[in-house]
Structure formats: structure tokens, C-alpha cells
Design a protein around this motif. Structure first.
Motif, PDB file in Angstrom:
ATOM      1  N   PRO A 163      -7.831  71.717  40.319  1.00  0.00           N
ATOM      2  CA  PRO A 163      -7.651  70.361  39.777  1.00  0.00           C
ATOM      3  C   PRO A 163      -6.715  69.498  40.604  1.00  0.00           C
ATOM      4  N   TRP A 164      -5.997  70.083  41.555  1.00  0.00           N
ATOM      5  CA  TRP A 164      -5.087  69.307  42.400  1.00  0.00           C
ATOM      6  C   TRP A 164      -5.783  68.771  43.649  1.00  0.00           C
ATOM      7  N   CYS A 165      -6.479  69.658  44.362  1.00  0.00           N
ATOM      8  CA  CYS A 165      -7.045  69.242  45.651  1.00  0.00           C
ATOM      9  C   CYS A 165      -8.571  69.175  45.666  1.00  0.00           C
ATOM     10  N   GLY A 166      -9.223  69.745  44.637  1.00  0.00           N
ATOM     11  CA  GLY A 166     -10.679  69.727  44.592  1.00  0.00           C
ATOM     12  C   GLY A 166     -11.336  70.808  45.430  1.00  0.00           C
ATOM     13  N   GLY A 167     -10.540  71.704  45.990  1.00  0.00           N
ATOM     14  CA  GLY A 167     -11.085  72.816  46.765  1.00  0.00           C
ATOM     15  C   GLY A 167     -11.353  74.035  45.897  1.00  0.00           C
ATOM     16  N   GLN A 168     -11.646  75.145  46.552  1.00  0.00           N
ATOM     17  CA  GLN A 168     -11.902  76.392  45.848  1.00  0.00           C
ATOM     18  C   GLN A 168     -10.557  76.980  45.432  1.00  0.00           C
ATOM     19  N   LEU A 169     -10.343  77.146  44.130  1.00  0.00           N
ATOM     20  CA  LEU A 169      -9.021  77.465  43.601  1.00  0.00           C
ATOM     21  C   LEU A 169      -8.439  78.750  44.187  1.00  0.00           C
ATOM     22  N   ILE A 170      -9.270  79.763  44.402  1.00  0.00           N
ATOM     23  CA  ILE A 170      -8.717  81.033  44.879  1.00  0.00           C
ATOM     24  C   ILE A 170      -8.402  81.009  46.370  1.00  0.00           C
ATOM     25  N   HIS A 171      -8.802  79.940  47.065  1.00  0.00           N
ATOM     26  CA  HIS A 171      -8.563  79.891  48.505  1.00  0.00           C
ATOM     27  C   HIS A 171      -7.649  78.750  48.954  1.00  0.00           C
ATOM     28  N   CYS A 172      -7.445  77.735  48.101  1.00  0.00           N
ATOM     29  CA  CYS A 172      -6.595  76.622  48.524  1.00  0.00           C
ATOM     30  C   CYS A 172      -5.120  77.024  48.444  1.00  0.00           C
ATOM     31  N   GLU A 173      -4.263  76.156  48.944  1.00  0.00           N
ATOM     32  CA  GLU A 173      -2.828  76.441  49.005  1.00  0.00           C
ATOM     33  C   GLU A 173      -2.070  75.964  47.762  1.00  0.00           C
ATOM     34  N   CYS A 174      -2.774  75.360  46.810  1.00  0.00           N
ATOM     35  CA  CYS A 174      -2.094  74.714  45.688  1.00  0.00           C
ATOM     36  C   CYS A 174      -1.326  75.697  44.808  1.00  0.00           C
ATOM     37  N   ARG A 175      -1.812  76.917  44.679  1.00  0.00           N
ATOM     38  CA  ARG A 175      -1.100  77.882  43.832  1.00  0.00           C
ATOM     39  C   ARG A 175       0.286  78.176  44.401  1.00  0.00           C
ATOM     40  N   PHE A 176       0.403  78.191  45.722  1.00  0.00           N
ATOM     41  CA  PHE A 176       1.693  78.431  46.354  1.00  0.00           C
ATOM     42  C   PHE A 176       2.596  77.197  46.222  1.00  0.00           C
ATOM     43  N   THR A 177       1.995  76.027  46.410  1.00  0.00           N
ATOM     44  CA  THR A 177       2.752  74.778  46.294  1.00  0.00           C
ATOM     45  C   THR A 177       3.295  74.601  44.882  1.00  0.00           C
ATOM     46  N   GLN A 178       2.456  74.862  43.892  1.00  0.00           N
ATOM     47  CA  GLN A 178       2.880  74.662  42.509  1.00  0.00           C
ATOM     48  C   GLN A 178       3.951  75.654  42.083  1.00  0.00           C
ATOM     49  N   LEU A 179       3.919  76.848  42.623  1.00  0.00           N
ATOM     50  CA  LEU A 179       4.926  77.862  42.288  1.00  0.00           C
ATOM     51  C   LEU A 179       6.137  77.790  43.225  1.00  0.00           C
ATOM     52  N   ASP A 180       6.026  76.969  44.275  1.00  0.00           N
ATOM     53  CA  ASP A 180       7.089  76.841  45.264  1.00  0.00           C
ATOM     54  C   ASP A 180       7.473  78.194  45.863  1.00  0.00           C
ATOM     55  N   GLN A 181       6.458  78.949  46.240  1.00  0.00           N
ATOM     56  CA  GLN A 181       6.673  80.234  46.900  1.00  0.00           C
ATOM     57  C   GLN A 181       5.509  80.498  47.841  1.00  0.00           C
ATOM     58  N   GLU A 182       5.702  81.437  48.739  1.00  0.00           N
ATOM     59  CA  GLU A 182       4.733  81.652  49.814  1.00  0.00           C
ATOM     60  C   GLU A 182       3.597  82.583  49.436  1.00  0.00           C
ATOM     61  N   GLU A 183       3.744  83.370  48.377  1.00  0.00           N
ATOM     62  CA  GLU A 183       2.679  84.292  47.979  1.00  0.00           C
ATOM     63  C   GLU A 183       2.808  84.649  46.509  1.00  0.00           C
ATOM     64  N   LEU A 184       1.703  85.138  45.941  1.00  0.00           N
ATOM     65  CA  LEU A 184       1.692  85.664  44.579  1.00  0.00           C
ATOM     66  C   LEU A 184       1.622  87.176  44.691  1.00  0.00           C
ATOM     67  N   THR A 185       2.670  87.834  44.232  1.00  0.00           N
ATOM     68  CA  THR A 185       2.731  89.279  44.427  1.00  0.00           C
ATOM     69  C   THR A 185       2.828  90.069  43.132  1.00  0.00           C
TER      70      THR A 185
END
Length: 223
Positions: A163-185
Motif C-alpha cells: 500500500p505504500w509503493c504499489g510494488g510486490q509486498l514481499i519484495h519491496c523495501e517498504c517493510r524495512f523502511t516502516q520498521l526502521d531496520q535492515e531486516e526482519l529476523t
């Protein structure tokens, strides 16, 4: 697609022992129809591995009893009876004979049946339930997570749009931007991201999102 190929191979092998010779061609035709449908192949695999009545039998058709939020209740219609299978990306459960017309209270509530009597009345006539369509031909069903039009995708579905960039959610960078971290671990990272995603407003499935091919299925990526 290797998993689907393995399922098809195993089903064909099991059919040799389960299907009467006179019905082999029809049973194989059904396998061809659902050759790329993960849910249908899982039901056929389960049926032929554990014949419900422990005798020769074959699946003539699959009926969609109900569906909600990527969870399907399918009836495998065999020569004598029809058998209920609850299936999702999490796995499959056998729920007995459709003729018995029994579902526990939680499933009745989940699928919107008002009572056990209501479900039993519907189950008397298999024609009350539509034929299950292969996911590749049903444009109103997400080919990866089986959400239907206007339903949210299963988290991690490769078809879901960001919903932020209109790209494929599992591949875009928005999850990192929104969490303010470099990876989800961790699982907690995923939970936090889902909460932020819900606050933003998830984009529900629509036929316009449908890709030209189906992915292997949902699964949250950790990078």
C-alpha cells in the motif's frame, strides 16, 4: 513446481491400487484438470492415500462446500459417498462423510452456517455446492493464497500489493523502511510489520492483481 509434480506422480501411483480399471480414465482426467491446483492435488493425494472406506474408490469431482479467508471446505465426491476436507496453506484435515452432515460448532460458525441442522439440510443434496474450479481458471481467487475478491491476502502472499509503493509486498523495501531496520529476523518483527500494515490499510485481492502464473504459495520472507 517440483512439489506439484511430485504430488501428481504419487497420486497416479496410488490410483493404480485404488481406482477400478473401468474408471481409470475418468479419474486421470480429473487429475489433469487440477494438475496445477495445490489444494485440489492435496485433497486427491489425501483421499487416495487413506481411502475413507478402505475399499476401491475414485474421486469423480470436487465440490466447494464453503470458503473463507483462504480456508476451503471441499467435498471429494466418490462413487458411493462424498468426503469433507478442510484445507488451507497450513495443511489438510479430513472431516468425515458429507452424508453424515456433521461439522463441529467452531467450523459451522466460521463458515457462516446458522446451525448443524442448516448444514445437514444443505449436505443432503451435493448439487447445493458448486463445482470447485481450478485456481488457474478462477479469476476471483488469488492463485497463491486462495483469498477471494475483496478478501485480504494471507500475510506473505506473493500477489499482495504494497500500500505504500504499489510494488510486490514481499519484495519491496517498504517493510524495512516502516520498521526502521535492515531486516526482519524474528516472529516479533513480522507481528509488528503486520500491525503497521493493518494501520495503513492492506490492499485486498482483486482480479487485476492476478499474475500470469501462480507462485508456489505464500510464505513470509526473512532476508
Amino acid at each position: 513446481m517440483d512439489e506439484l509434480q511430485e504430488k501428481r506422480r504419487r497420486i497416479r501411483e496410488l490410483m493404480q491400487y485404488a481406482v477400478p480399471d473401468s474408471q481409470t480414465a475418468e479419474a486421470q482426467d480429473l487429475l489433469v484438470i487440477f494438475r496445477d491446483d495445490h489444494f485440489a492435488l492435496t485433497v486427491l493425494d489425501e483421499f487416495y492415500q487413506f481411502l475413507p472406506d478402505a475399499q476401491e474408490d475414485w474421486v469423480k469431482e470436487l465440490r466447494l462446500v464453503s470458503r473463507k479467508e483462504g480456508v476451503l471446505l471441499l467435498a471429494a465426491v466418490a462413487s458411493v459417498d462424498a468426503y469433507l476436507y478442510l484445507i488451507s496453506s497450513e495443511g489438510i484435515e479430513f472431516h468425515g462423510s458429507l452424508q453424515e452432515g456433521y461439522l463441529d460448532k467452531d467450523l459451522l460458525n466460521f463458515f457462516g452456517f446458522s446451525s448443524a441442522e442448516h448444514f445437514s439440510e444443505q449436505a443432503i443434496n451435493i448439487a447445493h455446492f458448486p463445482l470447485y474450479e481450478p485456481v488457474q481458471t478462477d479469476i476471483n481467487t488469488c492463485p497463491a493464497c486462495h483469498a477471494i475478491t475483496h478478501e485480504e491476502h494471507e500475510l506473505g502472499c506473493p500477489v499482495e500489493i504494497c500500500p505504500w509503493c504499489g510494488g510486490q509486498l514481499i519484495h519491496c523495501e517498504c517493510r524495512f523502511t516502516q520498521l526502521d531496520q535492515e531486516e526482519l529476523t524474528t516472529e516479533q518483527d513480522v507481528i509488528r510489520f503486520e500491525e503497521i500494515l493493518q494501520e495503513k490499510g492492506r490492499l485486498v485481492y482483486s482480479p487485476e492483481q492476478r499474475p500470469s502464473f501462480a507462485d508456489d504459495g505464500p510464505g513470509v520472507e526473512f532476508e
